[in-house]
Design a protein around this motif. Structure first.
Motif, mmCIF file in Angstrom:
data_model
loop_
_atom_site.group_PDB
_atom_site.id
_atom_site.type_symbol
_atom_site.label_atom_id
_atom_site.label_comp_id
_atom_site.label_asym_id
_atom_site.label_seq_id
_atom_site.Cartn_x
_atom_site.Cartn_y
_atom_site.Cartn_z
ATOM 1 N N ILE A 53 0.860 -1.182 0.000
ATOM 2 C CA ILE A 53 0.000 0.000 0.000
ATOM 3 C C ILE A 53 0.894 1.229 0.000
ATOM 4 C CG2 ILE A 53 -1.702 1.338 1.286
ATOM 5 C CD1 ILE A 53 -2.692 -1.281 2.512
ATOM 6 N N ILE A 54 0.607 2.141 -0.903
ATOM 7 C CA ILE A 54 1.295 3.426 -0.923
ATOM 8 C C ILE A 54 0.284 4.466 -0.472
ATOM 9 C CG2 ILE A 54 2.394 5.175 -2.366
ATOM 10 C CD1 ILE A 54 3.301 2.903 -4.214
ATOM 11 N N LYS A 55 0.629 5.222 0.547
ATOM 12 C CA LYS A 55 -0.268 6.258 1.065
ATOM 13 C C LYS A 55 0.321 7.625 0.741
ATOM 14 C CE LYS A 55 -2.183 3.587 4.854
ATOM 15 N NZ LYS A 55 -2.480 3.566 6.294
ATOM 16 N N ALA A 56 -0.526 8.490 0.200
ATOM 17 C CA ALA A 56 -0.095 9.851 -0.115
ATOM 18 C C ALA A 56 -1.316 10.763 -0.114
ATOM 19 C CB ALA A 56 0.586 9.889 -1.480
ATOM 20 N N ASN A 57 -1.125 12.004 0.253
ATOM 21 C CA ASN A 57 -2.231 12.946 0.179
ATOM 22 C C ASN A 57 -2.035 13.940 -0.961
ATOM 23 O OD1 ASN A 57 -0.208 14.546 1.177
ATOM 24 N ND2 ASN A 57 -1.420 15.424 2.843
ATOM 25 N N GLN A 58 -0.919 13.768 -1.712
ATOM 26 C CA GLN A 58 -0.661 14.684 -2.809
ATOM 27 C C GLN A 58 0.239 14.017 -3.846
ATOM 28 O OE1 GLN A 58 1.867 18.641 -2.996
ATOM 29 N NE2 GLN A 58 0.000 18.940 -1.815
ATOM 30 N N LEU A 59 -0.086 14.222 -5.113
ATOM 31 C CA LEU A 59 0.740 13.758 -6.218
ATOM 32 C C LEU A 59 1.245 15.008 -6.926
ATOM 33 C CD1 LEU A 59 1.787 11.476 -8.059
ATOM 34 C CD2 LEU A 59 -0.369 11.634 -9.309
ATOM 35 N N GLN A 60 2.558 15.113 -7.087
ATOM 36 C CA GLN A 60 3.143 16.295 -7.710
ATOM 37 C C GLN A 60 3.898 15.914 -8.974
ATOM 38 O OE1 GLN A 60 5.735 18.116 -4.820
ATOM 39 N NE2 GLN A 60 4.042 19.009 -3.671
ATOM 40 N N ASP A 61 4.040 16.907 -9.870
ATOM 41 C CA ASP A 61 4.876 16.701 -11.049
ATOM 42 C C ASP A 61 6.329 17.033 -10.688
ATOM 43 O OD1 ASP A 61 5.116 19.485 -11.079
ATOM 44 O OD2 ASP A 61 3.795 19.746 -12.805
#
Length: 184
Positions: free
Chosen positions: A4-12
């Protein structure tokens, strides 16, 4: 075994936020290039009387939605997207004649900058019907500044008064819409 990968933001790579999550399941797309807007859908609130066998602009006046106020539902009945890209445009003319008359031909046509770019025809001259609804769709490029789209139809009946039939939120009468599918 699962990961499981947890993140609250995906950025370029530039550190710009593309997608964010508030942690409770709500995901927000922040990149304009990933959104399918501008978008709209509009329909006729009452039947529009048209001249027999004459190309006529449809006047859908009720908007189900218009994300960027790009559709004029009161005077020009034009969709003028202010974001460049490719758009999927679609529509249906619900052609009928009042009384006991029959329909020969109904056409649905999408115009770009005053010229037809796609049309669909239902031709039942050999066996006329009471109600014809050809659906049309096309993918078109818009420059994001001056390009505009309009929706036209033709109704050819045997007798009576020809009309574009009205719609409701759940009855598929005369209506059209569009949304951006790819950025510039």
């Amino acid at each position: 075994m699962a990961s499981i990968i947890k993140a609250n933001q995906l950025q370029d790579f530039g550190g710009n936020s593309i997608i964010t999550s508030d942690g409770s399941g709500t995901v927000t797309v922040n990149s304009a290039q990933m959104k399918n807007t501008p978008a709209f859908e509009a329909y006729l609130s009452s039947a529009q009387t048209v001249s027999d066998n004459t190309t006529t602009k449809a006047q859908p006046n009720i908007e189900l939605f218009d994300t960027d106020s790009a559709y004029d539902n009161s005077s020009t009945y034009r969709f003028t997207p202010q974001v460049a890209g490719k758009y999927l445009l679609w529509g249906v003319i619900a052609g009928y004649s009042d009384g006991s008359s029959y329909m020969n031909v109904t056409k649905s046509m999408i115009y770009k900058n005053g010229s037809v770019v796609r049309n669909a025809t239902m031709d039942l001259r050999s066996n006329p019907g009471r109600y014809l609804m050809p659906h049309v769709q096309t993918i078109q490029e818009a420059n994001g500044s001056s390009d505009y789209f309009e929706f036209f139809g033709v109704v050819n009946g045997t007798t009576g008064t020809q009309k574009f039939d009205a719609s409701t939120t759940n009855f598929d009468g005369t209506r059209w819409g569009a949304y951006r599918i790819i950025g510039a």
